[in-house]
Design an enzyme around this catalytic site. Structure first.
Site, mmCIF file in Angstrom:
data_model
loop_
_atom_site.group_PDB
_atom_site.id
_atom_site.type_symbol
_atom_site.label_atom_id
_atom_site.label_comp_id
_atom_site.label_asym_id
_atom_site.label_seq_id
_atom_site.Cartn_x
_atom_site.Cartn_y
_atom_site.Cartn_z
ATOM 1 C CB SER A 253 -2.787 -21.769 31.244
ATOM 2 O OG SER A 253 -2.254 -22.047 29.962
ATOM 3 C CE LYS A 254 -10.359 -22.629 30.670
ATOM 4 N NZ LYS A 254 -10.731 -21.231 30.703
ATOM 5 N NE ARG A 255 -0.469 -21.197 26.693
ATOM 6 C CZ ARG A 255 0.762 -21.612 26.921
ATOM 7 N NH1 ARG A 255 1.376 -22.378 26.046
ATOM 8 N NH2 ARG A 255 1.394 -21.273 28.031
ATOM 9 C CG HIS A 256 0.298 -26.174 29.878
ATOM 10 N ND1 HIS A 256 0.106 -24.936 30.458
ATOM 11 C CD2 HIS A 256 1.510 -26.126 29.288
ATOM 12 C CE1 HIS A 256 1.172 -24.179 30.232
ATOM 13 N NE2 HIS A 256 2.033 -24.874 29.524
ATOM 14 N N GLY A 257 -3.727 -28.392 28.886
ATOM 15 C CA GLY A 257 -4.653 -29.512 29.076
ATOM 16 C C GLY A 257 -5.671 -29.146 30.134
#
Ligand code: GLU
Ligand code: ZN
Length: 487
Positions: A253-257
């Site tokens: 998800s966005k958290r990962h990049g």
């Protein structure tokens, strides 16, 4: 094998994500491997969230990655139209057929009624599902509901006590109990078909032979199987590709990049690198080799080597791969691609002259081996731009070197030498620095690092000789004067 026909059917509700891009790529590789047909169509039945702008962005992302298609949006073909909103009239006869045969029925339940049913089932620890309240309404019941203005949905009548088996080319045999499903909606009250219904009609009418898609659709497949059976359509083969996980093993998800293809493009990942990387997310050819062209990938691709376990998105590997492609690319191309980043950072003017382009190529050449993605260019190359040097305050080595007792003398002596020449090359630069060392009585780090920090403000960066040669004596003199004044 008869002609292979695969499809990619994105919903235009957002940009093309990494997961979607990988599904598209696996379809493309499979089609190209079998010399089959790749269809691209648009699943835009979610009227509130679908936009033409997202459709364009998705297609643009696919083209940028180098995927082409043989039939569908933009290219046409015998099975169009290729947007679900434009296919509504094609779905209608099948809805009628199912209603007439009793395999589907109208449901008049209100949101509140359905909510109450869901809550009750959940409270009892059961799977929330529709229990079939409107299954057996009489003609009169229906007319009464219509008379009070209720708009029905159409539900598929799910047979009781039936085992549904997906023979999946990646996951093997997967079984579902029909009793857990509940009669599901195939046409909403506004007359728009649902995904599970429209996708089957599209796949069947377009003669799709293999459905390669993300694992998140596996749970939809039993519903789709029921529709294939009810309408006597020939079943395609299914292959559900495993999820992509972040390095912490939770769903990517966005958290990962960055998650969308355009974000990677904008950061300066090359399409060849992204394709190579995505192809190896959940598939692996035999052997240890990791760098493949799209043609090689297509030649080697097979569903047998698609992994059942989730793929982990390894950023370090992507950067390594991208760096490889940047290193291998012609300097001219990489320069052209770096310059917009330098312009955005205010380092290069809008329309460089041919001489400036030649100079920029040499500048980029000093770092071509080090760039992992092109957006790094301003940071890696900043030493080449500007009249004054700003000492990087976070650079402890640089500060230490400037604080050396000998540094002012080194800088002053070098300045004198530089002012004596009007142009130079690598040999002359080397010679001048050597003379400074002799005159001041320093060598090694105290000499070279001092010159580097005085000229660039940093203890690291491009090759010192190349830096000085490309800056030229006039600019170097300015920077040295400046640095001396600030000591
Ligand atoms: N429109 C679906 C999606 O974007 C694709 C469904 C399918 O491939 O069957 O996830
Ligand atoms: Zn109902």
């Amino acid at each position: 094998m008869a002609e292979v026909r695969v499809r990619f059917a994105p919903s235009p509700t957002g940009p093309l994500h990494i997961g979607g891009a990988r599904s598209a790529l696996f379809n493309w590789l499979f089609a190209r491997h079998h010399h089959g047909i790749m269809v691209v169509r648009i699943e835009d039945t979610d009227l509130d969230r679908s936009t033409r702008a997202y459709e364009e962005l998705i297609l643009e992302s696919m083209r940028w990655l180098g995927m082409d298609w043989d039939e569908g949006i933009g290219v046409g073909g015998p099975n169009g139209p290729y947007r679900q909103q434009e296919r509504l009239h094609l779905y209608q006869p099948f809805v009628e057929q199912l209603l007439e045969s009793g395999q589907a029925y109208h449901c008049y339940c209100s949101e509140e009624e359905l909510d109450a049913e869901r809550q009750k089932l959940t409270a009892q620890g059961q799977t929330p599902r529709y229990l079939g309240k409107c299954r057996n309404l009489s003609q009169q019941d229906r007319e009464e509901k219509c008379a009070v203005g209720r708009k029905p949905v159409v539900r598929f009548r799910v047979p009781e006590d039936t085992l549904l088996v997906v023979d999946d080319m990646v996951r093997g045999r997967v079984e579902f109990e029909s009793d857990g499903i509940g009669d599901f909606i195939i046409v909403k009250s506004d007359g728009i078909p649902t995904y599970n219904f429209a996708v089957v009609l599209d796949d069947a009418l377009m003669n799709i032979t293999h459905i390669l898609r993300g694992e998140e659709h596996l749970s939809n497949t039993p519903r789709q199987l029921l529709i294939y059976q009810a309408l006597n359509f020939k079943l395609p083969r299914f292959a559900h590709i495993s999820l992509i996980l972040g390095e912490d093993r939770s769903k990517m998800s966005k958290r990962h990049g960055a998650t969308s293809v355009v974000q990677y493009r904008d950061q300066g990942y090359l399409p060849e690198a992204l394709v190579n990387f995505l192809a190896l997310l959940g598939w692996s050819p035999e052997g240890e080799k990791e760098i493949y062209t799209a043609e090689e990938l297509a030649q080697l691709f097979s569903l047998e080597r698609v992994s059942k376990s989730p793929a982990v998105f390894n950023f370090a590997k992507l950067k390594w791969m991208n760096a490889h492609y940047i290193k291998e690319a012609p300097l001219e191309d990489i320069t052209k691609q770096c310059v917009p980043y330098l312009q955005k950072a205010g380092l290069v003017e809008a329309n460089p002259s041919p001489q400036q382009w030649m100079w920029l190529e040499q500048v980029v050449a000093t770092s071509q081996e080090k760039i992992e993605y092109l957006a790094q260019a301003p940071e890696l190359l900043q030493a080449f731009f500007g009249e004054t040097v700003i000492l990087d305050q976070s650079d402890e080595d640089a500060k230490r070197v400037l604080a050396l007792e000998t540094s002012p003398a080194v800088i002053a002596a070098f300045l004198t030498k530089v002012q004596e020449v009007s142009e130079w090359d690598g040999d002359l630069v080397r010679q001048l620095i050597k003379e400074v060392g002799k005159n001041v009585g320093v060598k090694g780090k105290a000499l070279f690092m001092t010159v580097r920090v005085a000229v660039s403000g940093q203890s690291h960066g491009p090759d010192l000789n190349a830096l000085l040669v490309l800056l030229g004596p006039t600019l170097v003199a300015k920077r040295l004067t400046n640095m001396l004044a600030s000591l």
